[in-house]
Design a protein around this motif. Structure first.
Motif, PDB file in Angstrom:
ATOM      1  N   VAL A 111      24.993  57.768 -41.484  1.00 16.86           N
ATOM      2  CA  VAL A 111      24.803  57.040 -40.237  1.00 16.86           C
ATOM      3  C   VAL A 111      23.398  56.441 -40.204  1.00 16.86           C
ATOM      4  N   GLU A 112      23.336  55.178 -39.817  1.00 16.71           N
ATOM      5  CA  GLU A 112      22.047  54.519 -39.664  1.00 16.71           C
ATOM      6  C   GLU A 112      21.242  55.232 -38.570  1.00 16.71           C
ATOM      7  N   LYS A 113      19.942  55.340 -38.759  1.00 20.41           N
ATOM      8  CA  LYS A 113      19.108  55.943 -37.705  1.00 20.41           C
ATOM      9  C   LYS A 113      19.198  55.121 -36.427  1.00 20.41           C
ATOM     10  N   PRO A 114      19.036  55.699 -35.241  1.00 21.68           N
ATOM     11  CA  PRO A 114      18.905  57.131 -34.967  1.00 21.68           C
ATOM     12  C   PRO A 114      20.264  57.827 -35.045  1.00 21.68           C
ATOM     13  N   THR A 173      21.669  61.096 -42.265  1.00 21.01           N
ATOM     14  CA  THR A 173      21.043  60.027 -41.477  1.00 21.01           C
ATOM     15  C   THR A 173      20.189  59.165 -42.397  1.00 21.01           C
ATOM     16  N   ALA A 174      20.371  57.846 -42.302  1.00 21.13           N
ATOM     17  CA  ALA A 174      19.681  56.909 -43.201  1.00 21.13           C
ATOM     18  C   ALA A 174      18.347  56.475 -42.611  1.00 21.13           C
ATOM     19  N   PHE A 175      17.261  56.806 -43.325  1.00 25.88           N
ATOM     20  CA  PHE A 175      15.919  56.326 -42.999  1.00 25.88           C
ATOM     21  C   PHE A 175      15.459  55.504 -44.190  1.00 25.88           C
ATOM     22  N   HIS A 176      15.599  54.200 -44.127  1.00 21.83           N
ATOM     23  CA  HIS A 176      15.412  53.402 -45.344  1.00 21.83           C
ATOM     24  C   HIS A 176      13.977  53.363 -45.841  1.00 21.83           C
ATOM     25  N   TRP A 190      16.499  45.474 -49.487  1.00 25.71           N
ATOM     26  CA  TRP A 190      17.526  45.526 -50.536  1.00 25.71           C
ATOM     27  C   TRP A 190      17.377  46.778 -51.395  1.00 25.71           C
ATOM     28  N   HIS A 191      16.161  47.029 -51.889  1.00 24.57           N
ATOM     29  CA  HIS A 191      15.995  48.195 -52.765  1.00 24.57           C
ATOM     30  C   HIS A 191      16.024  49.499 -51.971  1.00 24.57           C
ATOM     31  N   GLU A 192      15.597  49.451 -50.710  1.00 26.84           N
ATOM     32  CA  GLU A 192      15.595  50.678 -49.902  1.00 26.84           C
ATOM     33  C   GLU A 192      17.025  51.174 -49.633  1.00 26.84           C
ATOM     34  N   TYR A 193      17.960  50.258 -49.453  1.00 23.66           N
ATOM     35  CA  TYR A 193      19.337  50.691 -49.187  1.00 23.66           C
ATOM     36  C   TYR A 193      20.039  51.169 -50.460  1.00 23.66           C
TER      37      TYR A 193
END
Length: 311
Positions: A90-93, A117-120, A261-264
């Motif tokens: 799930v995208e933050k928050p 939880t995704a924190f890119h 792009w690279h963070e995801y």
């Protein structure tokens, strides 16, 4: 064998997930879901499309799901997926309320289904280089994270960001989790010591300075701004000998939002690891939500900051 993954929500952030799914081995886009037919149109004929997430979860034989819907819908979609035994990114928050965040973590743990939880920004290449330097020296005495932008330039057609009820607040609720996660990445667990928040005429928090302190007493400052002209996002570390080192999260990624792009890619790689090693349920999402809640509760009654007018 690739994991069949579905994506719920096709707003501004979804393209980074879809690109990573297409490029990384081990993932197969099995379904997409959005309540808006216009958002589904580019996928028609190529990927099974749904306007109801429960139907997608029931019919698509998914191994995992990405949830990148508006913040106020996170809890509902995540809980439906977890109840069906489907691992969630799930995208933050994690949710807009702390109670919902606790409920999701309890549900994940009880079901033994990963909730990630995704924190890119924790996968940003410049941040990771600074983190390596900090860990080699082990003499950090202070930290600052800045997350400054003009929010209207970043949301595309996702106007729900500007609705505090749907977003969960303003800059503290939405950008705060990424900044708090970076502080925790460098310093471990932290507590809010003081918060100075400036709001616009509608009551939305547009600027905030949050002072935190780690369990070992190291101070950290998070600066958030939704009214900042341009974009500044960086981490600065102060060491015991007076040396200051910093990481500009945007350096080397010159096009607008191109660092994402690279963070995801990093998010999906880490999500895959979480699925493979289940449990545990990573608790970073709940920790960030607790810091958001603590920031609002620590808000000074008469903030010194004055939010700029924005168009």
């Amino acid at each position: 064998m690739s994991r069949r993954i579905g994506v719920v929500g096709l707003g501004a952030i979804s393209k980074y997930y879809l690109h990573a799914i297409a490029e990384l081995p081990g993932w197969e886009l099995a379904a997409v879901c959005d309540v808006r037919e216009a958002a589904l149109a580019p996928h028609r004929g190529r990927t099974p499309c749904y306007q109801d997430h429960r139907t997608m979860l029931r019919e698509s034989a998914l191994d995992a799901v990405v949830v990148t819907v508006p913040n106020d819908v996170h809890a509902e979609v995540c809980s439906d997926a977890l109840r069906r035994g489907i691992p969630v990114c799930v995208e933050k928050p994690l949710a807009v309320s702390l109670d919902d965040g606790h409920d999701l973590v309890r549900l994940s743990q009880a079901a033994g289904v990963p909730l990630f939880t995704a924190f890119h920004r924790r996968y940003n290449d410049n941040v990771l280089r600074l983190l390596e330097q900090a860990r080699r020296r082990s003499d950090v005495i202070a930290l600052r994270v800045r997350y400054l932008e003009l929010i209207e330039e970043h949301i595309g057609g996702d106007t729900w960001y500007l609705d505090p009820e749907r977003c969960g607040g303003g800059c503290v609720a939405d950008n705060g989790p990424n900044a708090f996660d970076l502080v925790r990445l460098f310093l471990g667990e932290v507590e809010v010591a003081r918060a100075n928040i400036a709001r616009d005429a509608a009551g939305t928090d547009r600027q905030a300075t949050i002072e935190l302190r780690s369990a070992s007493g190291i101070p950290a400052t998070v600066e958030l701004d939704w009214s900042h002209p341009g974009e500044t996002k960086d981490v600065e570390v102060l060491f015991a000998d007076g040396t200051r080192l910093s990481a500009d999260m945007l350096a080397g990624h010159e096009e607008f939002k191109s660092s994402l792009w690279h963070e995801y890619f990093g998010i999906l790689d880490d999500f895959a690891t979480t699925i493979t090693t289940r449990p545990p349920t990573p608790t970073g999402g709940l920790a960030a939500l607790q810091l958001v809640d603590a920031t609002y509760r620590a808000e000074l009654p008469e903030p010194a900051l004055v939010a700029e007018e924005t168009k």
